[in-house]
Design a protein around this motif. Structure first.
Motif, PDB file in Angstrom:
ATOM      1  N   GLU A 147       0.705  -1.296   0.009  1.00 30.25           N
ATOM      2  CA  GLU A 147       0.005   0.145  -0.216  1.00 30.25           C
ATOM      3  C   GLU A 147       0.747   1.202  -0.001  1.00 30.25           C
ATOM      4  N   GLY A 148       2.024   1.187   0.762  1.00 31.93           N
ATOM      5  CA  GLY A 148       2.783   2.361   0.739  1.00 31.93           C
ATOM      6  C   GLY A 148       3.505   2.669  -0.567  1.00 31.93           C
ATOM      7  N   SER A 149       3.562   1.511  -1.271  1.00 31.76           N
ATOM      8  CA  SER A 149       4.367   1.734  -2.943  1.00 31.76           C
ATOM      9  C   SER A 149       3.209   2.578  -3.663  1.00 31.76           C
ATOM     10  N   ILE A 150       2.092   2.012  -3.470  1.00 35.12           N
ATOM     11  CA  ILE A 150       1.178   2.606  -4.388  1.00 35.12           C
ATOM     12  C   ILE A 150       0.867   4.173  -4.021  1.00 35.12           C
ATOM     13  N   MET A 151       0.870   4.262  -2.480  1.00 35.37           N
ATOM     14  CA  MET A 151       0.848   5.614  -2.221  1.00 35.37           C
ATOM     15  C   MET A 151       1.854   6.620  -2.667  1.00 35.37           C
ATOM     16  N   ALA A 152       3.097   6.087  -2.763  1.00 42.97           N
ATOM     17  CA  ALA A 152       4.218   6.714  -3.300  1.00 42.97           C
ATOM     18  C   ALA A 152       4.433   6.972  -4.810  1.00 42.97           C
ATOM     19  N   GLN A 153       3.757   6.023  -5.376  1.00 41.03           N
ATOM     20  CA  GLN A 153       3.609   6.157  -6.782  1.00 41.03           C
ATOM     21  C   GLN A 153       2.613   7.362  -7.257  1.00 41.03           C
ATOM     22  N   PHE A 295     -10.628  -3.845 -14.604  1.00 41.28           N
ATOM     23  CA  PHE A 295     -11.131  -3.158 -15.591  1.00 41.28           C
ATOM     24  C   PHE A 295     -10.541  -1.682 -15.604  1.00 41.28           C
ATOM     25  N   LEU A 296     -10.321  -0.999 -14.619  1.00 41.55           N
ATOM     26  CA  LEU A 296      -9.722   0.266 -14.968  1.00 41.55           C
ATOM     27  C   LEU A 296      -8.128  -0.002 -15.536  1.00 41.55           C
ATOM     28  N   ALA A 297      -7.599  -0.818 -15.231  1.00 41.21           N
ATOM     29  CA  ALA A 297      -6.093  -1.019 -15.750  1.00 41.21           C
ATOM     30  C   ALA A 297      -6.283  -1.318 -17.455  1.00 41.21           C
ATOM     31  N   PHE A 298      -7.164  -2.013 -17.640  1.00 45.48           N
ATOM     32  CA  PHE A 298      -7.523  -2.693 -18.913  1.00 45.48           C
ATOM     33  C   PHE A 298      -7.880  -1.477 -19.798  1.00 45.48           C
ATOM     34  N   VAL A 299      -8.849  -0.538 -19.431  1.00 45.90           N
ATOM     35  CA  VAL A 299      -8.923   0.641 -20.173  1.00 45.90           C
ATOM     36  C   VAL A 299      -7.840   1.561 -20.338  1.00 45.90           C
ATOM     37  N   ALA A 300      -6.974   1.803 -19.359  1.00 48.75           N
ATOM     38  CA  ALA A 300      -5.915   2.510 -19.441  1.00 48.75           C
ATOM     39  C   ALA A 300      -4.686   1.940 -20.059  1.00 48.75           C
ATOM     40  N   LEU A 301      -4.680   0.488 -20.393  1.00 46.43           N
ATOM     41  CA  LEU A 301      -3.614  -0.183 -20.949  1.00 46.43           C
ATOM     42  C   LEU A 301      -2.798   0.439 -22.104  1.00 46.43           C
ATOM     43  N   VAL A 304      -1.158   3.898 -21.069  1.00 47.76           N
ATOM     44  CA  VAL A 304      -0.251   4.146 -20.227  1.00 47.76           C
ATOM     45  C   VAL A 304       0.806   3.004 -20.426  1.00 47.76           C
ATOM     46  N   GLY A 305       0.584   1.778 -20.994  1.00 48.93           N
ATOM     47  CA  GLY A 305       1.380   0.574 -20.933  1.00 48.93           C
ATOM     48  C   GLY A 305       1.193  -0.316 -19.652  1.00 48.93           C
ATOM     49  N   ARG A 306       1.526  -1.471 -19.983  1.00 45.12           N
ATOM     50  CA  ARG A 306       1.198  -2.671 -18.728  1.00 45.12           C
ATOM     51  C   ARG A 306       1.952  -2.116 -17.323  1.00 45.12           C
ATOM     52  N   THR A 307       3.145  -1.643 -17.222  1.00 42.81           N
ATOM     53  CA  THR A 307       3.639  -1.434 -16.061  1.00 42.81           C
ATOM     54  C   THR A 307       3.115  -0.315 -15.298  1.00 42.81           C
ATOM     55  N   HIS A 308       2.711   0.710 -15.953  1.00 44.63           N
ATOM     56  CA  HIS A 308       1.857   1.757 -15.119  1.00 44.63           C
ATOM     57  C   HIS A 308       0.493   1.644 -15.188  1.00 44.63           C
ATOM     58  N   ALA A 309      -0.200   0.707 -15.755  1.00 43.28           N
ATOM     59  CA  ALA A 309      -1.392   0.032 -15.627  1.00 43.28           C
ATOM     60  C   ALA A 309      -1.705  -0.709 -14.366  1.00 43.28           C
ATOM     61  N   LEU A 310      -0.762  -1.293 -13.893  1.00 45.38           N
ATOM     62  CA  LEU A 310      -0.766  -2.086 -12.663  1.00 45.38           C
ATOM     63  C   LEU A 310      -0.612  -1.085 -11.435  1.00 45.38           C
ATOM     64  N   GLU A 311      -0.260   0.071 -11.618  1.00 47.30           N
ATOM     65  CA  GLU A 311      -0.157   0.922 -10.630  1.00 47.30           C
ATOM     66  C   GLU A 311      -1.526   1.956 -10.469  1.00 47.30           C
ATOM     67  N   PRO A 312      -2.209   1.787  -9.447  1.00 45.33           N
ATOM     68  CA  PRO A 312      -3.686   2.377  -9.288  1.00 45.33           C
ATOM     69  C   PRO A 312      -3.755   3.697  -9.725  1.00 45.33           C
ATOM     70  N   ALA A 314      -2.446   5.669 -12.074  1.00 47.14           N
ATOM     71  CA  ALA A 314      -2.561   5.812 -13.422  1.00 47.14           C
ATOM     72  C   ALA A 314      -3.986   5.446 -14.106  1.00 47.14           C
ATOM     73  N   PRO A 315      -4.367   4.360 -13.956  1.00 48.34           N
ATOM     74  CA  PRO A 315      -5.662   3.993 -14.537  1.00 48.34           C
ATOM     75  C   PRO A 315      -6.833   4.987 -13.891  1.00 48.34           C
ATOM     76  N   GLN A 316      -6.709   5.434 -12.672  1.00 48.39           N
ATOM     77  CA  GLN A 316      -7.704   6.493 -11.939  1.00 48.39           C
ATOM     78  C   GLN A 316      -7.696   7.766 -13.013  1.00 48.39           C
ATOM     79  N   ILE A 317      -6.178   8.159 -13.268  1.00 44.27           N
ATOM     80  CA  ILE A 317      -6.285   9.407 -13.931  1.00 44.27           C
ATOM     81  C   ILE A 317      -6.885   9.356 -15.312  1.00 44.27           C
ATOM     82  N   GLU A 318      -6.739   8.193 -16.113  1.00 43.87           N
ATOM     83  CA  GLU A 318      -7.199   8.059 -17.187  1.00 43.87           C
ATOM     84  C   GLU A 318      -8.708   7.836 -17.254  1.00 43.87           C
TER      85      GLU A 318
END
Length: 576
Positions: A147-153, A295-301, A304-312, A314-318
């Protein structure tokens, strides 16, 4: 909500070798004595402390599941194994977590005990549950790091802060809240809930209007690694293993459920609903979040690409861009940061409880729960700096094998052993009455996790590797009652409990008794009879006694040493 402190004062010290009722009084350090911070971390939560309503306790417990690791886990599963296998994995894991969580949640809420204390009396023994304290502590710092990694991202995306600095900030920001205990946690969860609900719903609302065909495309998604859109048993097994890493979340729910008020005729419907929702019910929301995150990651794929799509973040922004434009980034960052604070205060709090339980039994010292916050956070920060996010699937898949073996063994004892008389009907958690190790639950967990870990590393073939968590669950479920039956349940109680054993459910458990060691009043379930002190002793003083030699467990010519019931001092009205 009001913080309610128990009347414990003084400074921590180990008493001199006990020499009867006039042995020196034990006193506790200031932080350990302040129950508004300590929250009865190593003992039964008394009714005098449980002043919150069922809905307040449930709301606080559910506030802790605001985390976005579900988004990352769901996206990782679907990206790796495809939509069909990924969906089946998420739903199967949710069903297992829900079913095992029901008896555990009810036990914790009924008896006012955390997961460690329930584990002691549910087939593991006094020292047998020490290993599970480490398993649970591992869960809290692994997921704090995730969770901390996601927040730092999110902070890196929003203001360009280096992720290494972000890791440190995410670690430090939770300390003042967790330091204050249950009262502060409840307030934070309540205050942040509106922001979290809006942030959770808004992206899906935007996509419903702006990309109505996206869900259809998502349902035929074959993943990013060539898994294909069809169903695969191997992919299903591996995906379920990753999702089942969340099974130990019931321990964090239990850390709140132990403050549930007594179940009465007047509140039983609200009580039952609150326990179901805040206990196993978390996984219903959790499974929806995993699928929604995928679903959000799929829409943003594509954007933003796979790596960033797995970081919550980036999909939220898109997802928010069509409606919020340039404000999508700060809005998404606020949502992510709030979500991660909500869960990481719970991770840090539960980790401090688990480490307290572990070290109190190993060292016979208890400086206070709050000191172990720092230990948990240092480990979590180290994992973040090592970039554990990059090895998400493998790490969580491995952890699942141990976590599920433990949780299923406890659930099997509560559902099977206690119902058919292989173990006591109540939860005995006090050192004075327990064997060091009970082979029923402890043995089942060790055997099941060992076999499943060997399977996880491919020793028994590809299918066994994929279904290693199912192997762990099945073995624990069968072995716990089997070992209890073979041993005739003899390792559950080292001696009879004359104070609050059978019949405790109908006794006046809110009556208080004075501990002969710390001279503080505690409710009946927290009291044991001590032959060394020639009187009642509270569970924590009993745990911390390094000199008694467990005299109370030794058998004399007339059987185990027992004492008469302590004198009732002060009646306490249970919370309703």
């Amino acid at each position: 909500m009001t913080d309610i402190a128990a009347p414990m004062t003084g400074e921590a010290s180990q008493p001199a070798p006990p020499d009867g009722p006039h042995a020196p009084r034990r006193s506790y350090a200031e932080l350990a004595a302040d129950e508004s911070r300590e929250d009865f971390s190593l003992r039964y939560a008394p009714h005098s402390f449980r002043r919150w309503s069922p809905s307040t306790v449930a709301g606080t417990a559910l506030g802790g599941i605001a985390y976005l690791a579900d988004f990352a886990i769901g996206a990782s599963i679907v990206f790796t194994y495809g939509f069909t296998s990924g969906l089946a994995s998420i739903l199967a894991a949710a069903a297992i977590i829900f079913l095992t969580g029901i008896p555990i949640a009810r036990a914790c809420a009924t008896y006012g005990l955390d997961m460690d204390l329930v584990t002691r009396g549910a087939g593991f023994g006094y020292f047998g549950s020490t290993l599970t304290s480490l398993i649970y502590a591992s869960f809290t710092f692994i997921f704090f790091a995730l969770e901390g990694s996601i927040m730092a991202q999110a902070m890196h995306q929003a203001v360009g802060l280096p992720v290494e600095a972000g890791y440190l900030i995410t670690t430090l920001i939770v300390i003042p809240i967790v330091f204050r205990g249950m009262g502060a946690l409840a307030r934070v969860q309540a205050w942040t809930q509106p922001v979290w609900i809006i942030g959770m719903v808004l992206p899906f609302l935007v996509l419903a209007f702006e990309a109505p065909d996206a869900w259809g495309a998502f349902s035929s998604f074959g993943g990013t690694e060539g898994a294909g859109s069809g169903f695969s048993w191997i992919a299903f097994g591996l995906g379920t293993g990753v999702a089942l890493s969340l099974i130990a979340q019931i321990g964090e729910q239990a850390d709140y459920l132990r403050f549930m008020p007594a179940r009465t005729e007047a509140n039983k419907r609200r009580w039952n609903l609150a326990v179901l929702a805040a206990g196993p019910g978390w996984v219903v929301i959790g499974a929806a979040k995993q699928l929604g995150g995928a679903f959000l990651a799929f829409v943003a794929l594509e954007a933003v690409g796979r790596t960033h799509a797995l970081e919550p973040i980036a999909p939220q922004i898109e997802a928010l861009k069509p409606w919020l434009g340039s404000f999508a980034l700060p809005a998404a960052a606020v949502f992510v940061i709030v979500s991660q604070i909500k869960i990481n205060v719970t991770n840090a709090y539960s980790g401090s409880l688990s480490w307290s339980n572990f070290f109190s039994r190993i060292t016979h010292k208890h400086p206070g729960r709050v000191w172990y916050i720092f230990l948990n956070l240092v480990i979590a920060l180290t994992l973040m700096e090592m970039n554990m996010f990059a090895a998400l699937n493998k790490l969580l898949g491995f952890y699942s094998n141990v976590g599920i073996a433990w949780i299923v063994a406890v659930a099997a004892d509560l559902v099977i052993n206690k119902r058919i008389g292989l173990s006591p009907r109540y939860i005995e958690f006090k050192r004075a009455y327990l064997y060091a190790v009970n082979p029923a639950g402890f043995g089942a967990m060790v055997i099941a996790s060992t076999v499943s870990i060997l399977a996880f590393f491919g020793l028994f073939g590809r299918y066994a590797e994929a279904f290693s968590t199912f192997i762990a669950a099945g073995l624990s479920l069968v072995l716990c009652p089997l070992i209890a039956w073979l041993t005739k349940g003899r390792y559950y109680l080292a001696r009879p409990n004359p104070v609050n054993g059978p019949g405790v459910e109908t006794a006046d458990i809110t009556a208080t008794h004075t501990c002969a060691v710390c001279e503080t009043d505690y409710e009946l379930p927290d009291i044991a009879d001590c032959p060394v002190r020639s009187g009642p002793i509270c569970s924590l003083c009993c745990s911390l006694d390094a000199e008694c030699g467990d005299v109370c467990r030794r058998e004399t010519g007339s059987g185990p040493v027992v004492l008469p019931m302590p004198t009732v001092r002060t009646p306490v009205t249970p919370a309703g």
